[in-house]
Each structure stands twice: as C-alpha cells, then as structure tokens.
Write an enzyme that holds these catalytic residues in place. Structure first.
Site, PDB file in Angstrom:
ATOM      1  N   GLU A  46      -7.898  -5.403   5.140  1.00  0.00           N
ATOM      2  CA  GLU A  46      -7.815  -5.077   3.720  1.00  0.00           C
ATOM      3  C   GLU A  46      -6.695  -5.854   3.036  1.00  0.00           C
ATOM      4  O   GLU A  46      -6.814  -6.220   1.871  1.00  0.00           O
ATOM      5  CB  GLU A  46      -7.611  -3.565   3.558  1.00  0.00           C
ATOM      6  CG  GLU A  46      -8.881  -2.782   3.888  1.00  0.00           C
ATOM      7  CD  GLU A  46      -8.657  -1.297   4.126  1.00  0.00           C
ATOM      8  OE1 GLU A  46      -8.101  -0.961   5.195  1.00  0.00           O
ATOM      9  OE2 GLU A  46      -9.015  -0.485   3.265  1.00  0.00           O
ATOM     10  N   ASN A  56       0.877  -1.181   0.000  1.00  0.00           N
ATOM     11  CA  ASN A  56       0.000   0.000   0.000  1.00  0.00           C
ATOM     12  C   ASN A  56       0.906   1.220   0.000  1.00  0.00           C
ATOM     13  O   ASN A  56       1.474   1.587   1.027  1.00  0.00           O
ATOM     14  CB  ASN A  56      -0.892  -0.045   1.244  1.00  0.00           C
ATOM     15  CG  ASN A  56      -1.875   1.109   1.292  1.00  0.00           C
ATOM     16  OD1 ASN A  56      -1.833   2.030   0.464  1.00  0.00           O
ATOM     17  ND2 ASN A  56      -2.755   1.077   2.272  1.00  0.00           N
ATOM     18  N   ARG A  80      -9.814  15.209   6.848  1.00  0.00           N
ATOM     19  CA  ARG A  80     -10.629  15.630   5.699  1.00  0.00           C
ATOM     20  C   ARG A  80     -12.000  16.129   6.171  1.00  0.00           C
ATOM     21  O   ARG A  80     -12.577  15.575   7.104  1.00  0.00           O
ATOM     22  CB  ARG A  80     -10.846  14.460   4.739  1.00  0.00           C
ATOM     23  CG  ARG A  80      -9.615  14.130   3.916  1.00  0.00           C
ATOM     24  CD  ARG A  80      -9.868  12.908   3.047  1.00  0.00           C
ATOM     25  NE  ARG A  80      -8.868  11.887   3.323  1.00  0.00           N
ATOM     26  CZ  ARG A  80      -9.024  10.596   3.088  1.00  0.00           C
ATOM     27  NH1 ARG A  80     -10.137  10.140   2.564  1.00  0.00           N
ATOM     28  NH2 ARG A  80      -8.061   9.749   3.381  1.00  0.00           N
ATOM     29  N   ARG A 103      -2.487  -2.028  -3.604  1.00  0.00           N
ATOM     30  CA  ARG A 103      -3.718  -1.275  -3.379  1.00  0.00           C
ATOM     31  C   ARG A 103      -3.673  -0.007  -4.224  1.00  0.00           C
ATOM     32  O   ARG A 103      -2.740   0.784  -4.114  1.00  0.00           O
ATOM     33  CB  ARG A 103      -3.840  -0.897  -1.908  1.00  0.00           C
ATOM     34  CG  ARG A 103      -5.087  -0.086  -1.644  1.00  0.00           C
ATOM     35  CD  ARG A 103      -5.158   0.369  -0.200  1.00  0.00           C
ATOM     36  NE  ARG A 103      -6.391   1.124  -0.016  1.00  0.00           N
ATOM     37  CZ  ARG A 103      -6.481   2.171   0.790  1.00  0.00           C
ATOM     38  NH1 ARG A 103      -5.443   2.590   1.479  1.00  0.00           N
ATOM     39  NH2 ARG A 103      -7.629   2.803   0.906  1.00  0.00           N
ATOM     40  N   HIS A 155     -12.678   2.756  -0.129  1.00  0.00           N
ATOM     41  CA  HIS A 155     -12.652   1.770   0.969  1.00  0.00           C
ATOM     42  C   HIS A 155     -13.462   0.526   0.588  1.00  0.00           C
ATOM     43  O   HIS A 155     -13.931  -0.204   1.458  1.00  0.00           O
ATOM     44  CB  HIS A 155     -13.261   2.330   2.279  1.00  0.00           C
ATOM     45  CG  HIS A 155     -12.449   3.364   2.976  1.00  0.00           C
ATOM     46  ND1 HIS A 155     -13.030   4.384   3.709  1.00  0.00           N
ATOM     47  CD2 HIS A 155     -11.111   3.542   3.061  1.00  0.00           C
ATOM     48  CE1 HIS A 155     -12.089   5.157   4.215  1.00  0.00           C
ATOM     49  NE2 HIS A 155     -10.906   4.663   3.832  1.00  0.00           N
TER      50      HIS A 155
END
Ligand code: ADP
Length: 383
Positions: free
Chosen positions: A371, A12, A228, A78, A167
């Site tokens: 993940e 990732n 964010r 990813r 996601h």
C-alpha cells in the site's frame, strides 16, 4: 549527499500508532520503514502524534537519512474515508483538511487520527506538497446496485449512507500486480481479491472496474476480521441498545475492538490461533470455522456476481502467509473451476506466485500487497 531519485514519505496515522515508510516510487523500492506504537497511552513515552512524528524523523536520522537532502518530493497520507467528494489523490491545503474534518462523522475511529497526522506533518515539513490518498477511492464508482443499501432513500441521501468500500489502494494494486503476473491487461480479466490482514475485505473486479466489495459505510461490514465482527444483523444493535442497555459507543467499540476472531477465541493473531487449534482449543476452532465460512460465502457470491472469473488473489498478512487459510477457503471448489495445488500452496513466499494447478480454470495467486508504494505513486500523479 543529494539523491537523484525522487522520494516520497508515506504516513499512515492511526489513533495509537503512526507507520511511516520512505519510498522511491520510480524504482519501486523502500528506503526505510518503521512504526511508532502506543501513542498517548499511559505507559508510553510518546505523548502525542507530534512526538510520534519527531520520533519517526529521529529513526530516519539514525538510518542516515536526512529528509532535507534525500530527494523528498512529497508526503503521502493514507486517509481511510474520502466520503462522496474525495476519490482521487488530493493535494492537501487548509480547505481540504477542513473538509476531511467534516468527514470524521463518517469514520470517527479512523479519520481524526489521520487529520492529526496531516496537521503535524505539514508543520514539520512545510516545504513539500502533502497529498491525501483515500482507502475508499478505488470503489467510488461501484455500480449503484452494489453501492446502495436498501433503506429509506431520503434518509440515505440526507446522511450520505452508501457502501463506500475500503482497502481500495490494496485491491487496486493487487489486481494490477495479478494482471501483470499473468501478462494480461487488467481490462482483460475478471478478478476476486481477498485482502486478509487484521482488517479483511474482498472485492470483485470486472475488466479493471470494481463491481463489489465487502466493506460498506464503514470498514466493519463483510468478512470476519481480527477484532471486527463483519456482517451482523442490524437488529443486534437495536436489541443491545434497548434490552441490554448498552450505549452506542459501547456497542460500536465491542463490534470494532472485541469481536471477530478475538471476540470468539480471545486471540486475533492467526499464528497463535493455529497453535491453539492444534492443541484442541474449542473457541479457537469455532473462531476459525466462522472466519472460513464467511470467507467462502463471499467467494461464492463474487463468483456469481462476476459470472466468469479468471483469477482469485490472496494478499495481506494472513492471505500471503497462511497456507491453511487459502486451502480451507477454496477446498471443494473444483466444480467451480478452482483447483489448488497443495505443493505450490505451501511453497516459499517469494513475490507474486501461482498456487493453482495448471489445469485450474481459475488461476489462484498469492500477491504481496504494498500500500505504501501504491500511495507514493498516487502522490506523484498529482504533483
Ligand atoms: P494490518 O491489517 O494491520 O495491515 P497485516 O496485513 O499486517 O495487518 O496482517 C496482520 C495479520 O497477519 C496478523 O495479525 C496475523 O494474524 C497474520 N499473519 C502474519 N504473518 C503470518 C503467518 N506467517 N502466518 C499466519 N498469519 C500471519
């Protein structure tokens, strides 16, 4: 020693960090994991992604793992944005990488470091297949009513503007785990998944198919996050540009890196935020209530979108660990069929577990996400 088990290296690659995990997808176990931080920063000894990946391999070697003999069958990358074209795990070759580069305009903060990671990893591990797994994939077939922004259609079509969702790997994995925990097929359940980490998103999944999600063209829409903003009136952006004379990069950077809980409280980590709240820090209290209010708003919206909801699952760093967030997110929803069990909610965090009362019409679960395992399994599906 040659290992009998198939192993996938999952990478990732972010702008300043590279996370890696060596996974045995068949057994569902992790062999090794680590992250290289502060890539390219002035104070750092890791100059670039090339150096970072070498450092990762050194770390694996220190753990006694030789990538040549450990049973490595693929490297999974990813990739945040797959655009309209990529909605399946995809074997990487030069042509695909070229297309991913073109997609960087849609995800300027996320896709370029991923492509960099892919290039470096293919150079260092040329003999195994490399596979891209996209964060947008699960939401590719959102119903048009949920995927479409109500803006000028020609403009939207020319510039591929739609709600993509992110996601997705986590939302899919968690919804499948929740179904397995309840001993039901995903096709027999209506679910809400709340992925609450540094990035945060919600999804509504009807009988295994996602029908809503909170992130949009980019991962900025929706819930309040660590740094964010989540939803803001688009008028804020033109106002800042025209009147405050802020440039577009400056506005984007503010909304991505200096907003959310950090922007309101000066702290993004929920453990420290909690301590600040306890000592009466007003900005921290406000940040927390804005975060919870937005989350409740989305839960209410998704209960309405689904009509009937069987299960609500919390996942990721905050969702899995912060009992107070779970309590406050669902407080006072008994009339909507949601009743949390206080003792179960604060109970020890071990695997997937139920935190609703036995009488709650909607099951509320805590489901650890994974993940990396999901990406590793996706890789095997294309080999
Ligand atoms: P990322 O989006 O970077 O993968 P994670 O899912 O790891 O993020 O979530 C990270 C966040 O989870 C931290 O910033 C912190 O706010 C929160 N977190 C982690 N552990 C706890 C805990 N024990 N209690 C409350 N919050 C936690």
């Amino acid at each position: 020693m040659i290992s009998a088990n198939r192993v996938v290296l999952v990478i990732n690659s972010g702008s300043s960090s590279l996370k890696f995990e060596l996974v045995e997808p068949d057994a569902g176990v992790s062999r090794a994991t680590g992250s290289i931080e502060q890539i390219g920063e002035a104070s750092s000894s890791v100059a670039n992604h090339d150096a970072a990946l070498h450092r990762a391999f050194d770390k694996l070697a220190e753990d006694g793992i030789d990538l040549q003999t450990c049973g490595l069958v693929a490297v999974g990358h990813r990739v945040v944005h797959g655009g309209n074209e990529f909605h399946q795990p995809t074997l990487l070759d030069d042509a695909v990488i070229g297309k991913l580069e073109e997609l960087s305009a849609l995800a300027p903060l996320h896709n370029p470091p991923a492509v960099l990671g892919i290039r470096v990893a293919r150079k260092l591990l040329p003999d195994v297949p490399h596979v891209a797994v996209f964060d947008t994939a699960f939401f590719h077939d959102l119903p048009p009513a949920a995927a479409t922004y109500a803006i000028d259609r020609e403009v939207a079509d020319s510039w591929q503007i739609r709600r993509y969702g992110f996601h997705g790997t986590s939302h899919q994995y968690v919804s499948e785990q929740a179904a397995a925990f309840l001993d039901r097929p995903p096709s027999g359940l209506n679910q809400i998944v709340l992925h609450l980490g540094n990035g945060a998103s919600a999804s509504a999944i009807a009988r295994g198919c996602p029908v809503e999600t909170s992130m949009g063209l980019t991962p900025m829409e929706g819930l309040v996050m660590g740094t964010r903003s989540g939803d803001v009136d688009p008028g804020v952006i033109s106002y800042l540009w025209r009147t405050a004379k802020m440039g577009v990069d400056e506005i984007e950077s503010m909304l991505n890196h200096r907003s959310g809980v950090l922007g309101l409280a000066g702290e993004r980590d929920f453990r420290r935020l909690r301590t600040m709240i306890e000592i009466g820090d007003r900005p921290a209290q406000l940040a927390y209530s804005v975060f919870i209010h937005r989350l409740r708003k989305y839960i209410g919206a998704y209960l309405a979108v689904l009509g009937h909801t069987d299960v609500v699952s919390f996942t990721a760093g905050i969702g899995e660990n912060d009992a107070a967030v779970r309590r406050d997110a669902l407080a006072g929803m008994a009339e909507l069929g949601i009743e949390l069990d206080e003792d179960r909610n604060v109970g020890p965090a071990t695997g997937a577990r139920r935190i609703s009362t036995d009488g709650s019409a909607v099951a509320v679960l805590v489901v650890p996400t994974n993940e990396e395992l999901a990406i590793a399994r996706d890789c095997l599906s294309v080999l």
